[in-house]
Design a protein around this motif. Structure first.
Motif, PDB file in Angstrom:
ATOM      1  N   ASN A 104       0.836  -1.200   0.000  1.00 16.94           N
ATOM      2  CA  ASN A 104       0.000   0.000   0.000  1.00 16.94           C
ATOM      3  C   ASN A 104       0.875   1.256   0.000  1.00 16.94           C
ATOM      4  N   ASN A 105       1.960   1.252   0.793  1.00 20.78           N
ATOM      5  CA  ASN A 105       2.872   2.389   0.834  1.00 20.78           C
ATOM      6  C   ASN A 105       3.572   2.586  -0.506  1.00 20.78           C
ATOM      7  N   ASN A 106       3.954   1.473  -1.153  1.00 17.64           N
ATOM      8  CA  ASN A 106       4.596   1.568  -2.464  1.00 17.64           C
ATOM      9  C   ASN A 106       3.648   2.161  -3.506  1.00 17.64           C
ATOM     10  N   GLU A 107       2.367   1.760  -3.450  1.00 16.02           N
ATOM     11  CA  GLU A 107       1.371   2.307  -4.379  1.00 16.02           C
ATOM     12  C   GLU A 107       1.186   3.798  -4.148  1.00 16.02           C
ATOM     13  N   LYS A 108       1.165   4.214  -2.886  1.00 19.94           N
ATOM     14  CA  LYS A 108       1.014   5.635  -2.568  1.00 19.94           C
ATOM     15  C   LYS A 108       2.221   6.424  -3.061  1.00 19.94           C
ATOM     16  N   ALA A 109       3.411   5.864  -2.884  1.00 16.68           N
ATOM     17  CA  ALA A 109       4.626   6.540  -3.335  1.00 16.68           C
ATOM     18  C   ALA A 109       4.633   6.673  -4.847  1.00 16.68           C
ATOM     19  N   LYS A 110       4.226   5.619  -5.549  1.00 13.97           N
ATOM     20  CA  LYS A 110       4.158   5.678  -7.009  1.00 13.97           C
ATOM     21  C   LYS A 110       3.114   6.693  -7.454  1.00 13.97           C
ATOM     22  N   GLY A 111       1.981   6.712  -6.771  1.00 11.61           N
ATOM     23  CA  GLY A 111       0.919   7.676  -7.101  1.00 11.61           C
ATOM     24  C   GLY A 111       1.374   9.110  -6.870  1.00 11.61           C
ATOM     25  N   LEU A 112       2.108   9.320  -5.783  1.00  8.10           N
ATOM     26  CA  LEU A 112       2.616  10.659  -5.486  1.00  8.10           C
ATOM     27  C   LEU A 112       3.623  11.097  -6.536  1.00  8.10           C
ATOM     28  N   GLY A 113       4.513  10.181  -6.923  1.00  3.93           N
ATOM     29  CA  GLY A 113       5.502  10.495  -7.953  1.00  3.93           C
ATOM     30  C   GLY A 113       4.835  10.826  -9.276  1.00  3.93           C
ATOM     31  N   LYS A 114       3.809  10.070  -9.639  1.00  2.00           N
ATOM     32  CA  LYS A 114       3.073  10.321 -10.880  1.00  2.00           C
ATOM     33  C   LYS A 114       2.382  11.682 -10.818  1.00  2.00           C
ATOM     34  N   PHE A 115       1.791  11.978  -9.672  1.00  2.00           N
ATOM     35  CA  PHE A 115       1.123  13.265  -9.489  1.00  2.00           C
ATOM     36  C   PHE A 115       2.113  14.412  -9.642  1.00  2.00           C
ATOM     37  N   LEU A 116       3.279  14.311  -9.000  1.00  2.00           N
ATOM     38  CA  LEU A 116       4.271  15.386  -9.065  1.00  2.00           C
ATOM     39  C   LEU A 116       4.831  15.554 -10.479  1.00  2.00           C
ATOM     40  N   ARG A 117       4.995  14.456 -11.208  1.00  2.00           N
ATOM     41  CA  ARG A 117       5.435  14.561 -12.606  1.00  2.00           C
ATOM     42  C   ARG A 117       4.383  15.275 -13.436  1.00  2.00           C
ATOM     43  N   GLY A 118       3.121  14.992 -13.176  1.00  2.00           N
ATOM     44  CA  GLY A 118       2.025  15.663 -13.876  1.00  2.00           C
ATOM     45  C   GLY A 118       1.990  17.150 -13.567  1.00  2.00           C
ATOM     46  N   VAL A 119       2.206  17.487 -12.300  1.00  2.41           N
ATOM     47  CA  VAL A 119       2.226  18.899 -11.904  1.00  2.41           C
ATOM     48  C   VAL A 119       3.354  19.626 -12.614  1.00  2.41           C
ATOM     49  N   ARG A 120       4.524  19.012 -12.636  1.00  3.18           N
ATOM     50  CA  ARG A 120       5.679  19.640 -13.298  1.00  3.18           C
ATOM     51  C   ARG A 120       5.408  19.830 -14.790  1.00  3.18           C
ATOM     52  N   SER A 121       4.796  18.836 -15.406  1.00  2.00           N
ATOM     53  CA  SER A 121       4.467  18.919 -16.826  1.00  2.00           C
ATOM     54  C   SER A 121       3.493  20.063 -17.096  1.00  2.00           C
ATOM     55  N   GLU A 122       2.488  20.205 -16.255  1.00  2.00           N
ATOM     56  CA  GLU A 122       1.504  21.276 -16.446  1.00  2.00           C
ATOM     57  C   GLU A 122       2.110  22.655 -16.199  1.00  2.00           C
TER      58      GLU A 122
END
Length: 71
Positions: free
Chosen positions: A8-26
């Motif tokens: 569950n922690n690994n999924e949250k970390a991956k989700g957070l990383g994906k979110f931050l990459r999306g924010v940077r892209s936008e």
């Protein structure tokens, strides 16, 4: 239970990383204002605020005067 919590922690970390990459892209797509535009917009906001303050002060004075006449 521990392996499920780790997964569950690994999924949250991956989700957070994906979110931050999306924010940077936008944020790369944002058309940021230059210094002259910022100064111009700041001046407009200050002038509009001062005009609103003066208008509200005048209305408050007029209504206060009218209320004093009634009392």
């Amino acid at each position: 239970m521990t392996t499920q919590a780790n997964a569950n922690n690994n999924e949250k970390a991956k989700g957070l990383g994906k979110f931050l990459r999306g924010v940077r892209s936008e944020l790369k797509k944002v058309n940021w204002p230059n210094r002259a535009e910022i100064k111009n917009h700041t001046g407009v906001v200050i002038i509009a605020t001062l005009m609103a303050v003066v208008l509200l002060w005048i209305l408050d004075s007029v209504f206060g005067f009218g209320l004093n006449l009634l009392i």
